[in-house]
Design a protein around this motif. Sequence first.
Motif, PDB file in Angstrom:
ATOM      1  N   ARG A 164       0.833  -1.205   0.000  1.00 30.00           N
ATOM      2  CA  ARG A 164       0.000   0.000   0.000  1.00 30.00           C
ATOM      3  C   ARG A 164       0.872   1.262   0.000  1.00 30.00           C
ATOM      4  O   ARG A 164       0.609   2.212  -0.752  1.00 30.00           O
ATOM      5  CB  ARG A 164      -0.925   0.009   1.226  1.00 30.00           C
ATOM      6  CG  ARG A 164      -1.909   1.166   1.235  1.00 30.00           C
ATOM      7  CD  ARG A 164      -2.841   1.075   2.424  1.00 30.00           C
ATOM      8  NE  ARG A 164      -3.811   2.164   2.419  1.00 30.00           N
ATOM      9  CZ  ARG A 164      -4.662   2.400   3.411  1.00 30.00           C
ATOM     10  NH1 ARG A 164      -4.699   1.585   4.468  1.00 30.00           N
ATOM     11  NH2 ARG A 164      -5.498   3.420   3.350  1.00 30.00           N
ATOM     12  N   ILE A 165       1.921   1.261   0.814  1.00 25.25           N
ATOM     13  CA  ILE A 165       2.834   2.415   0.854  1.00 25.25           C
ATOM     14  C   ILE A 165       3.580   2.552  -0.463  1.00 25.25           C
ATOM     15  O   ILE A 165       3.718   3.656  -1.007  1.00 25.25           O
ATOM     16  CB  ILE A 165       3.810   2.272   2.037  1.00 25.25           C
ATOM     17  CG1 ILE A 165       3.043   2.343   3.364  1.00 25.25           C
ATOM     18  CG2 ILE A 165       4.888   3.355   1.978  1.00 25.25           C
ATOM     19  CD1 ILE A 165       3.879   2.005   4.579  1.00 25.25           C
ATOM     20  N   ALA A 166       4.040   1.421  -0.995  1.00 22.02           N
ATOM     21  CA  ALA A 166       4.746   1.460  -2.278  1.00 22.02           C
ATOM     22  C   ALA A 166       3.832   1.977  -3.383  1.00 22.02           C
ATOM     23  O   ALA A 166       4.260   2.735  -4.267  1.00 22.02           O
ATOM     24  CB  ALA A 166       5.264   0.071  -2.626  1.00 22.02           C
ATOM     25  N   GLY A 167       2.552   1.590  -3.338  1.00 22.84           N
ATOM     26  CA  GLY A 167       1.602   2.060  -4.339  1.00 22.84           C
ATOM     27  C   GLY A 167       1.408   3.566  -4.289  1.00 22.84           C
ATOM     28  O   GLY A 167       1.324   4.230  -5.330  1.00 22.84           O
ATOM     29  N   LEU A 168       1.369   4.123  -3.083  1.00 19.74           N
ATOM     30  CA  LEU A 168       1.250   5.575  -2.945  1.00 19.74           C
ATOM     31  C   LEU A 168       2.492   6.272  -3.501  1.00 19.74           C
ATOM     32  O   LEU A 168       2.389   7.322  -4.148  1.00 19.74           O
ATOM     33  CB  LEU A 168       1.053   5.944  -1.473  1.00 19.74           C
ATOM     34  CG  LEU A 168      -0.317   5.621  -0.879  1.00 19.74           C
ATOM     35  CD1 LEU A 168      -0.285   5.768   0.637  1.00 19.74           C
ATOM     36  CD2 LEU A 168      -1.382   6.541  -1.476  1.00 19.74           C
ATOM     37  N   ALA A 169       3.669   5.688  -3.240  1.00 21.58           N
ATOM     38  CA  ALA A 169       4.903   6.265  -3.776  1.00 21.58           C
ATOM     39  C   ALA A 169       4.903   6.241  -5.299  1.00 21.58           C
ATOM     40  O   ALA A 169       5.316   7.210  -5.953  1.00 21.58           O
ATOM     41  CB  ALA A 169       6.116   5.508  -3.228  1.00 21.58           C
TER      42      ALA A 169
END
Length: 272
Positions: A164-169
């Motif tokens: 999820r964090i990687a997707g936001l990045a």
Amino acid sequence: MVSLEGTGVTDQSDDRYLLPRDTGEIDRLDLQHYAFTEALGALHRAPARIEGLTLDAGAGSGRWGWDLVEQSPEAQVIGLDLIAGRPGWPRRYQPLRANVLDGLPFGDDSFDFVHQRMMLFSIPARYWHAAIHDLVRVARPGGWIELVEMPVGGFENTGPMVDRIAGLALEAAAGRGLDTSGTPHRLLDQYLRAVGCDDVERVDVALPVGEWGGRVGSILATDFRLASARILEAFSGLSVEEQAELLRLAHVECEERQVTISLAVAFGRKPA
């Protein structure tokens, strides 16, 4: 003396960097530098004799160049970045504020060694080939060029929280025209060959993210937490409490799944 001539890679002077440029980011980049140096076992992998003038393009905090001049008594380093870096730089290190997207402000054949690391947050996808061509341009014949990159959000062994964090990045990077496919990371050595470098080599290292990976993993877990906190604050729309919980769960996930990320080092020599 280095000639400040240069030729433009682009006519843009904007800053595409994904994270805030402040003291906290300088501290984070220093942590990242220590982890990379320990994981790679050296400040650089290119078999360069560090005796003359070195360019560190995208110098960030400047720590790589600081360590290089301290390690190599005959070295001189110019650290180029949009920010000045950490103050109090050592003798034989000179910061220079400039944007690589505007072209390196140096004449041809100026540097004995050219180093560039972690510009995935700064160079738009379509400009990578031109930017590397410019790095080679300013290297002296027979000089080495070294590139170090990892893919944006390119973690392995992940679960839903890290994803999820990687997707936001990735979404934030795409919004600024930065690469989201991992192409620069995959093609670093091919870029060097394409612009005519000889003796090109590539080294790939799987870096641990978490205390399970010892000192390097512990440092990179802190690096991941600091970078993720800024991404969540700027791009997630979550409450402070929700951000904190997502970071906590992502940390647990890194430990339980033994999350890693790939670091690529490619180097080549400009034809003599």
